[in-house]
Design an enzyme around this catalytic site. Sequence first.
Site, PDB file in Angstrom:
ATOM      1  N   CYS A   1       0.812  -1.230   0.000  1.00  0.00           N
ATOM      2  CA  CYS A   1       0.000   0.000   0.000  1.00  0.00           C
ATOM      3  C   CYS A   1       0.837   1.267   0.000  1.00  0.00           C
ATOM      4  O   CYS A   1       0.376   2.315  -0.435  1.00  0.00           O
ATOM      5  CB  CYS A   1      -0.950   0.010   1.203  1.00  0.00           C
ATOM      6  SG  CYS A   1      -0.186   0.454   2.785  1.00  0.00           S
TER       7      CYS A   1
ATOM      8  N   CYS B   1      -5.478  -8.810   5.769  1.00  0.00           N
ATOM      9  CA  CYS B   1      -5.458 -10.044   4.989  1.00  0.00           C
ATOM     10  C   CYS B   1      -6.752 -10.092   4.203  1.00  0.00           C
ATOM     11  O   CYS B   1      -7.822  -9.854   4.767  1.00  0.00           O
ATOM     12  CB  CYS B   1      -5.331 -11.268   5.897  1.00  0.00           C
ATOM     13  SG  CYS B   1      -5.503 -12.838   5.002  1.00  0.00           S
TER      14      CYS B   1
ATOM     15  N   GLU C   1     -16.061 -19.279  -4.363  1.00  0.00           N
ATOM     16  CA  GLU C   1     -16.872 -18.057  -4.401  1.00  0.00           C
ATOM     17  C   GLU C   1     -18.105 -18.089  -3.509  1.00  0.00           C
ATOM     18  O   GLU C   1     -18.572 -17.053  -3.050  1.00  0.00           O
ATOM     19  CB  GLU C   1     -17.354 -17.812  -5.835  1.00  0.00           C
ATOM     20  CG  GLU C   1     -16.262 -17.606  -6.848  1.00  0.00           C
ATOM     21  CD  GLU C   1     -16.853 -17.501  -8.241  1.00  0.00           C
ATOM     22  OE1 GLU C   1     -17.042 -16.374  -8.724  1.00  0.00           O
ATOM     23  OE2 GLU C   1     -17.146 -18.557  -8.840  1.00  0.00           O
TER      24      GLU C   1
END
Length: 1351
Positions: A47, A152, A1282
Amino acid sequence: MPPPPGSDELVFFVNGRKVTERDIDPEVTLLTFLRRNLGLTGTKSACGGGGCGACTVMLSRHDPASGKPRHVSIPACLVPLCSLHGAAITTVEGVGSIRTRVHPVQERIARSHGTQCGFCTPGMVMSLYTLLRNHPQPSEEQLADALAGNLCRCTGYRPILESGRTFCSDSHGCGQSGAGWCCLDRPGDDSSPPGSSGLQAHVCSELLPKAEFQPWDPSQEPIFPPELTRMAESPERRSLTFRGDRVTWVSPGGLRELLELKAQHPEAPLVLGNTALGPASKPHGRVHPLLISPARVPELSAVTESRDGLTIGAGCSLAQLQDVLAKSISELPEEKTQTLRALATALRKLAGQQVRNLASLGGHVMSRQSSSDLNPILAVGRAALHLLSEGGARLMPLDELFLAGTASAGLRPGEILESVHVPYSRKREFVSGFRQAQAPQNAMPHVSAGMRVLLAEGTNAIEDLSIAYGGLGATAVMAPRSCQQLLGKPWTEETLDEACRLVLGEVAIPGPAPGGRVEFRRTLLVSFLFRFYLQVLRELRRGRAPGAPSTLSDIWRYPRLPDQSLGALEDLPVTVPQGMQTYQRVDPQQPSQDPVGRPVMHLSGLKHATGEAVFCDDLPRVDRELSMALVTSTRPHARIVSVDPAEALRLPGVADVITAKDIPGTNGTEDDRLLAVDEVLCVGQVICAVVAETDEQAKRATERVRVTYEDLEPVVFSIQDAMRQNSFLCPEKKLEQGNVEEAFEKADRVIEGEVHVGGQEHFYMETQRVLVIPKAGDGELDIYASTQDPAHVQKTVSLTLNVPHNQVTCHVKRVGGGFGGKVGKPAALGAIAAVGAIKTGRAVRLVLDREDDMLITGGRHPLFGKYKVGFKDSGRIKALDIECYINGGCTLGDSELVTEFLILKLENAYKIRNLRFRGRACRTNLPSNTAFRGFGFPQGALVTEACITAVAAKCGLPPEKVREKNMYKTVDKTIYKQAFSPEPLRQCWAECLERADLPGRRARADAFNQQNPWRKRGVAAVPMKFSVGFAATSYHQAAALVHVYTDGSVLVAHGGSELGQGIHTKMLQVASRELRVPMSRLHTQETSTATVPNTVATAASIGADANGKAVQNACQTLLKRLEPIIKKNAEGTWEDWIEAAFEQRISLSATGYFRGYKAFMDWEKGEGEPFPYYVFGAACSEVEIDCLTGAHRKLRTDIVMDAGCSLNPALDVGQVEGAFLQGAGLYTSEELHYSPEGALLSRGPAEYKIPTAADVPEELNVTLLPSSQTQLTLYSSKGLGESGMFLGSSVFFAISDAVTAARRDRGLAEDCTVRSPATPERVRMACQDRFTEMIPREDPGTAKPWSIPIA
């Protein structure tokens, strides 16, 4: 290259080895130096702002006061290398290695299944390791604090916390015995706990084999370098200077030198922690020619106690401040510590541990940031600033003038802040601090506050009052006029009402204020006042106030604190989660070496934990390699008049600027260009690219490429705008069955409603990155990419360069998270980088920083849904009509497919005879949205479930009863005529409700709600029917290649990309079973288009299914060849058979192929079999909301999933938990904000809040149903990548249930407009009360808003 003249020698240690540097650029960070200069790539770049924890390392310095080293975790991306003189740095490589010895921290996080993609794991390891170096047996609270600054995106945090808990002294786990079994797995104990339907005899929960962990011995840790101890005990007092091309860094050796330097250079900023300032943290920001580091001035770190207060050195870090406050609070009388306690409470939620270890008190105070947590408390606590200059010392109050930044209350030229004096509180004085943020940890507050009141002796009259707020404007503000008018008033509810009115009149938040949420923030002003009023009243009534009366008659003088108000007193607590993960036991007859069905650790788990797992940007730099940075559009819709790169080309290190004219082949498609040609369609569209010698040079050069625009119309951002302007990307998709209109007429009731679902950023921890290496002489290219679809990268690069596919090879070792966001975009970025490589003849590396990644790549489609539902009073739905519109962005991309999947999956678990589903994809001037985990289902199914919830409310029934009444019951056909059996669905639902004890929990929540007007609990359960796979047979095919070498070792290659889901692990489990060879003899290298061609994207939850079938096929081919040899020598070993096969010239290499599951859809007829199979599941969640602030906590979640016969229950449970928490983020905290000009405002972890460890439910139980057999899939397994995403909606509906309880208390009507995410703002404003009623409201259209809605 000789060092710049006048540079001193920098001495520090890294992993026990001395580093001596003279040629140091002050703009270089520790992260860059570790990765580029030392090749220590375990420390990750994610980041660039200290907000994610991926770059965490341990910094150690000798503390002369204690005579011991002090260890702290820090974000390497923020630390200037020049600041490390005399420090020791430990990276993940220095903790342990698979080549030497793995440290217990690394071992436990891997064996606890706490790694998936592994990109965040080194940072997690370093946070845990630093914690243990300071606290060998930490508490669970310390564990939670240590990991609060680490993000995470994959695991859902539970296994990471579980690994850390094994070191804790107060762990409250299930108490596994020394034999390594769980209480659920005691040998001979087949009893089933209540609410398990007898399931227990078939399941186990040993995902965490504690008995196998190596013990941790603190005495075996490396010692602090003696040379650094000597340096600290006999410090140099001369100044240290380091000169770079643009910046000079000076570190004075003493206070006098510091003051002299500041007098000579009054404009030069002081840099300690570099968390607010620093050229390296913001490459495009302002450059300061001189930076002064006062870190070596001991006077700035001094702490002194006096009779009237604490004086804390400005150089103390916020973590050191926490220690100072804790010591004083424990030693001083309570009446003196009111301000100290308020500061200590605020510090626990201020940023993450790593940033608190760096940030200094002086830097926090002097930056005067609007969102400061401490300055409002210090201001009301009558703090004073000790200022020094060559001219002398002076004392300045930290008051409203200072906070406002007025010239008279600032630093004079040459002055520095030496210390902050915090007075002790007095008798009958109360001080509190407050904050509310988007997330419970590591989030900047929407509003912070400090409040202090002094009550006159013997009365409840206000003698002194001070109120300050942060987060409202450019600076923190106070309310002196309001406080003055309240002096002498009694501490009563009438005075509270007057205070609210006065504060709202004095403290203004303009409509277009940065950060938006204006009405919410206004409400927090008075909500905090109410909480403060109650806190003071409680202490007065308890007789525990500082100097408060202790006699009963005195206590009764104060207003009574109603029991119902107790819930309004404190923030919601944060705890370390617990829970149980249960799954099917393997058959006792299964051979011990057969790993299928066992919780095998991720193949790369230990490499993740040691930092030895190599990701794309960890590859060593090649000779003459260039770095690429992108120039993007700043306009939402405009004609490109000109692109002038001249100024950029003149900058040092710049090699070239790549434009569309340089593309030798195809520039994308007609409506989706790789590089813009004549027109830009959104902010963030790529126009051109700069290649330079270093990443920093390339990024600086992008600022010098001059693009001239001519704005065009129309400009469309929101779905509503697109609908009005008929702006769509593709034709409407529609499914219908039954007679909808006739059914509406026969229904008892008909209601309509709307649902708005916001978008979602993928926020994979590893941003988009690619390395392109041209091979000299033969025109070939090697591409190393972080992609889910290497064949798509190969194809796109081939078309762009106008070369055959066979000259382009794409390699993928592992991907640091994808979630659908690395299916399409890596191909475009790889093609742009390839053009740069071909034009320059040099390797090109393109690594997007977090801000650019979020700006450019798009994410989950925002959705607007409208439903009309007709139903009987019993709750049985007779007709349902849903229209859905998604915000596709500026080009088609995946939007048509997402629309189709959305419509196909809208019915979810329900059999409704009369249905009409319609969907459109809107064209807007935003970056094109793309595939995301769930592919439309999480947004669409929320509409369906919102409809069910609304029906239940109208019928006066619990929502779960209406869900059950309308659920599929027997073998039936879907709206698109595909037959299936709902038996596993009903099993999941029944098991989930039973395990969760939903009726009992609802009754207890109702009882709680009756007693607590300011806290409400909600419970909700949702079922799920998730269709797996692509709606086309060709996308299900897969290939594999298996080699057996003459020593018996096996190499397995396949077409799937390792994204963290453990596909490589599962493939070796398959090969191990088929070949009957231990997994230790098997290996997989990478996914490569040169090894396995024509691969299909690893997506749609089908990767392990399809590739596993291909691996199985290859292994069966090999075993068939070996059959004669095995029959001839049945007692032989695997190695004997392989040697014999070689001697007999039998091929030991085989390809495997899977033709794919049959799948098709005819949209003209509205029927087909688009999906090979379904995954079923159910989740029940309970939450508690704070009606005053809108915050919530997840009390418990129970999930039951139908996993078929799990290939690897540890990996599958990890997928379920990670997807669930990612879904909970979608529905509660992840909020994208766009400016009125179409620019994304939330472009990093500071503004965009994915779930943290504090967001995990306090009790999280996951159960995989007992195995169900099917001949269709590999070993009857199912893909779970998913499906768990939508189960996060159980949290959303539980919050809605709690909000409904609050509104019912207040006599408010149901609201049929549902908005996701359920952020604190939306929750608070839905819980209307007298405080929301008293705030001033904005008239729509009177001011330009800070952000605009797009769904």
